[in-house]
Design a protein around this motif. Structure first.
Motif, short mmCIF file in Angstrom:
data_model
loop_
_atom_site.label_atom_id
_atom_site.label_comp_id
_atom_site.label_asym_id
_atom_site.label_seq_id
_atom_site.Cartn_x
_atom_site.Cartn_y
_atom_site.Cartn_z
N HIS B 123 43.83 61.72 -41.46
CA HIS B 123 44.87 62.10 -42.41
C HIS B 123 44.50 63.48 -42.94
O HIS B 123 43.38 63.70 -43.37
CB HIS B 123 44.84 61.08 -43.55
CG HIS B 123 46.01 61.08 -44.48
ND1 HIS B 123 47.02 62.00 -44.43
CD2 HIS B 123 46.33 60.23 -45.49
CE1 HIS B 123 47.90 61.72 -45.37
NE2 HIS B 123 47.51 60.65 -46.04
N THR B 124 45.46 64.40 -42.92
CA THR B 124 45.17 65.72 -43.45
C THR B 124 45.28 65.75 -44.97
O THR B 124 44.88 66.71 -45.61
CB THR B 124 46.16 66.76 -42.90
OG1 THR B 124 47.49 66.38 -43.30
CG2 THR B 124 46.09 66.86 -41.39
N GLY B 125 45.87 64.69 -45.55
CA GLY B 125 46.06 64.66 -46.99
C GLY B 125 47.30 65.41 -47.44
O GLY B 125 47.59 65.47 -48.63
N ALA B 126 48.04 65.99 -46.48
CA ALA B 126 49.27 66.70 -46.85
C ALA B 126 50.24 65.72 -47.50
O ALA B 126 50.38 64.59 -47.02
CB ALA B 126 49.91 67.32 -45.61
N PRO B 127 50.90 66.14 -48.61
CA PRO B 127 51.72 65.17 -49.36
C PRO B 127 52.89 64.60 -48.56
O PRO B 127 53.29 63.47 -48.81
CB PRO B 127 52.22 65.99 -50.56
CG PRO B 127 51.93 67.41 -50.26
CD PRO B 127 50.83 67.45 -49.24
N ASP B 128 53.42 65.34 -47.59
CA ASP B 128 54.59 64.83 -46.86
C ASP B 128 54.19 64.13 -45.56
O ASP B 128 55.05 63.70 -44.80
CB ASP B 128 55.56 65.97 -46.56
CG ASP B 128 54.94 67.01 -45.65
OD1 ASP B 128 53.69 67.10 -45.61
OD2 ASP B 128 55.68 67.73 -44.96
N ALA B 129 52.89 64.01 -45.30
CA ALA B 129 52.45 63.38 -44.05
C ALA B 129 52.69 61.87 -44.10
O ALA B 129 52.51 61.25 -45.15
CB ALA B 129 50.97 63.66 -43.81
N ILE B 130 53.10 61.30 -42.98
CA ILE B 130 53.23 59.85 -42.89
C ILE B 130 51.85 59.33 -42.46
O ILE B 130 51.37 59.68 -41.39
CB ILE B 130 54.30 59.44 -41.86
CG1 ILE B 130 55.67 59.96 -42.30
CG2 ILE B 130 54.32 57.92 -41.68
CD1 ILE B 130 56.79 59.72 -41.30
N PRO B 131 51.19 58.51 -43.31
CA PRO B 131 49.84 58.08 -42.94
C PRO B 131 49.86 57.19 -41.71
O PRO B 131 50.74 56.34 -41.56
CB PRO B 131 49.38 57.32 -44.19
CG PRO B 131 50.62 56.90 -44.89
CD PRO B 131 51.66 57.93 -44.57
N PRO B 163 29.58 70.46 -46.24
CA PRO B 163 28.68 69.77 -47.17
C PRO B 163 29.27 68.44 -47.63
O PRO B 163 28.58 67.43 -47.69
CB PRO B 163 28.54 70.73 -48.35
CG PRO B 163 29.12 72.03 -47.92
CD PRO B 163 30.01 71.78 -46.76
N GLU B 164 30.58 68.48 -47.96
CA GLU B 164 31.29 67.26 -48.36
C GLU B 164 32.72 67.34 -47.83
O GLU B 164 33.30 68.42 -47.79
CB GLU B 164 31.34 67.12 -49.89
CG GLU B 164 30.05 66.64 -50.47
CD GLU B 164 30.16 66.42 -51.98
OE1 GLU B 164 31.25 66.00 -52.43
OE2 GLU B 164 29.17 66.67 -52.67
N LEU B 165 33.28 66.19 -47.46
CA LEU B 165 34.64 66.19 -46.92
C LEU B 165 35.64 66.70 -47.96
O LEU B 165 35.51 66.40 -49.14
CB LEU B 165 35.06 64.77 -46.53
CG LEU B 165 34.26 64.05 -45.46
CD1 LEU B 165 34.87 62.65 -45.24
CD2 LEU B 165 34.22 64.83 -44.15
N THR B 166 36.63 67.47 -47.48
CA THR B 166 37.77 67.79 -48.34
C THR B 166 39.02 67.04 -47.86
O THR B 166 39.98 66.89 -48.61
CB THR B 166 38.05 69.30 -48.39
OG1 THR B 166 38.25 69.77 -47.06
CG2 THR B 166 36.88 70.04 -49.01
#
Lengths: 224, 214
Positions: B123-131, B163-166
């Protein structure tokens, strides 16, 4: 007892097999992509027209057939699946973006295991899948033997629509290659399991050692 | 000790690099997309058995011509052939095999991997993405070893080893090795370690990723 529905008109047979599915039913639909998808039974469900359905499938319809058309007709209130978004899932995508269908995304193995649990009378299970992710939000978490787990609940259906390869007249089933996928677990997890097969053989013709779904799980068999 | 080579690797060379690290007789799952290239470099005489999560062990190569059977597909829904000794099973068994730690190696693609071995690939975390998760979370935590195959840098030149996931996580602390065009890295509780480098010096690597390697 398993009903074997045989008609010279296959469409009429499929229609009869799903005729009592009411509005609001939860329907488990087998298949992974097109392999094992009971397309003729899904088409019959669409003609039958029961609405407000909750549908469980790995995907959320492909192209312009089967589950995709059930969605397009507005008969599905909620999809429970692992992988709704595909290059050809345009009917679902449009409904979802318009806020006209609910979506519950479940990791694929958790989806299968939740149905297995339902069929096996298990009240829930702790799984390591999804720990620390968005899909674990709101779920009870426990550390057991030093590892983190989330509580997953069983998922049952009012109906299961499954495609197998061959049935005997008792309703014992064998499947074909990777078309087996969700069929055997869905058959155990529904109150009424409806199975479409390529052919029915006399009872006793299937090798009992080779039966994959025993007849106890099967309510209706239709030859399509 | 790490080795340094002059040129970065092509996708096919990364696939070959991964295949060389898969032990004889291993049960292996290759994720959808680039990881499927690894199959081209596996010597089946070494007894490597491929698992596909839609219910098969002993998956063979892509099917062609008359071999194509719509009932015999892989997780990417591509028609494949079966190999001698293949077996079929239902989805709950297939994922039990995975979750239960029976698979030796799983190779996955990734958007990001953290130095602690956290994986982001669903998941890219984009607000309009369908998970859509598919089997990604099950695969991430199931196999004894999880290898990631990816480019080291994204299209903007940012490091995908972080270093940490975004991006949203697929699994935590699950990746053991990351195979990229610019090198192979071990990740996990002990932090990142360079196994080999391709077309980058250790200094360039540290500068472009901003990470401290052992």
């Amino acid at each position: 007892m398993t009903d074997v529905i045989e008609r010279s008109d296959a469409t009429a047979a499929a229609d009869e097999a799903v005729a009592d599915i009411p509005d609001g039913a939860t329907v488990l639909i087998g298949g992974f992509g097109s392999a094992g998808q009971p397309v003729e039974l899904i088409d019959a469900l669409r003609r039958h027209g029961a609405g407000d359905l909750t549908v469980v499938n790995n995907n959320a319809g492909n192209g312009d057939h089967g589950l995709a058309l059930l969605l397009r007709e507005g008969l599905v209130r909620k999809m429970i699946c692992s992988f709704p978004r595909q290059s050809d899932s345009w009917h679902f995508d449009e409904l979802y973006r318009a806020g006209r269908v609910e979506l519950e995304v479940v990791p694929q193995g958790t989806l299968a295991e939740r149905m297995r649990a339902a069929g096996a009378g298990i009240g829930g299970f702790y799984s390591p899948t999804g720990v620390g992710t968005l899909l674990a939000e709101g779920k009870e978490e426990r550390e057991l033997d030093g590892r983190r787990f989330v509580l997953e609940r069983p998922l049952s259906g009012d109906y299961a629509l499954v495609k197998a390869h061959v049935a005997d007249r008792m309703g014992n089933l064998v499947y074909r290659r990777t078309a087996r996928n969700f069929g055997p677990v869905m058959a155990t997890a529904a109150t009424t399991t409806v199975v479409q097969v390529s052919r029915v053989v006399p009872t006793g013709d299937l090798d009992p050692e080779a039966v994959v779904t025993p007849s106890i799980y099967v309510d209706r068999v239709v030859v399509l | 000790m790490s080795e340094t080579h002059d040129a970065s690797l092509t996708r096919d060379q990364i696939a070959a690099r991964i295949a060389a690290d898969i032990p004889e007789g291993a049960f292996v799952n290759l994720g959808i997309g680039q990881p499927t290239l690894v199959a081209d470099h596996l010597d089946l005489e070494r007894g490597v058995v491929l698992h596909t999560e839609n219910g098969m062990l002993g998956m063979g190569r892509a099917a062609t011509g008359d071999e194509i059977d719509p009932d015999l597909i892989n997780a990417g829904k591509i028609p494949v052939v079966e190999t001698p000794g293949a077996s079929y099973f239902h989805h709950a068994d297939s994922f039990a095999m995975m979750r239960g730690g029976h698979l030796d190696v799983c190779v996955l693609g990734a958007f990001q991997v953290s130095v602690a071995g956290d994986l982001a690939n669903w998941h890219t975390g984009a607000p309009d993405a369908i998970p859509a998760v598919g089997g990604a979370m099950d695969l991430a935590i199931g196999a004894k070893q999880v290898f990631v195959m990816m480019t080291l840098f994204d299209k903007q030149g940012g490091s995908k080893l972080v270093p940490e996931l975004t991006y949203p996580a697929t699994g935590l602390g699950c990746v053991s090795r990351v195979y990229t065009d610019h090198g192979t890295f071990e990740v996990g509780a002990d932090g990142p370690r360079v196994v080999d480098l391709h077309g980058l010096t250790a200094d360039e690597l540290a500068e472009r990723t901003g990470l401290a390697f052992a």
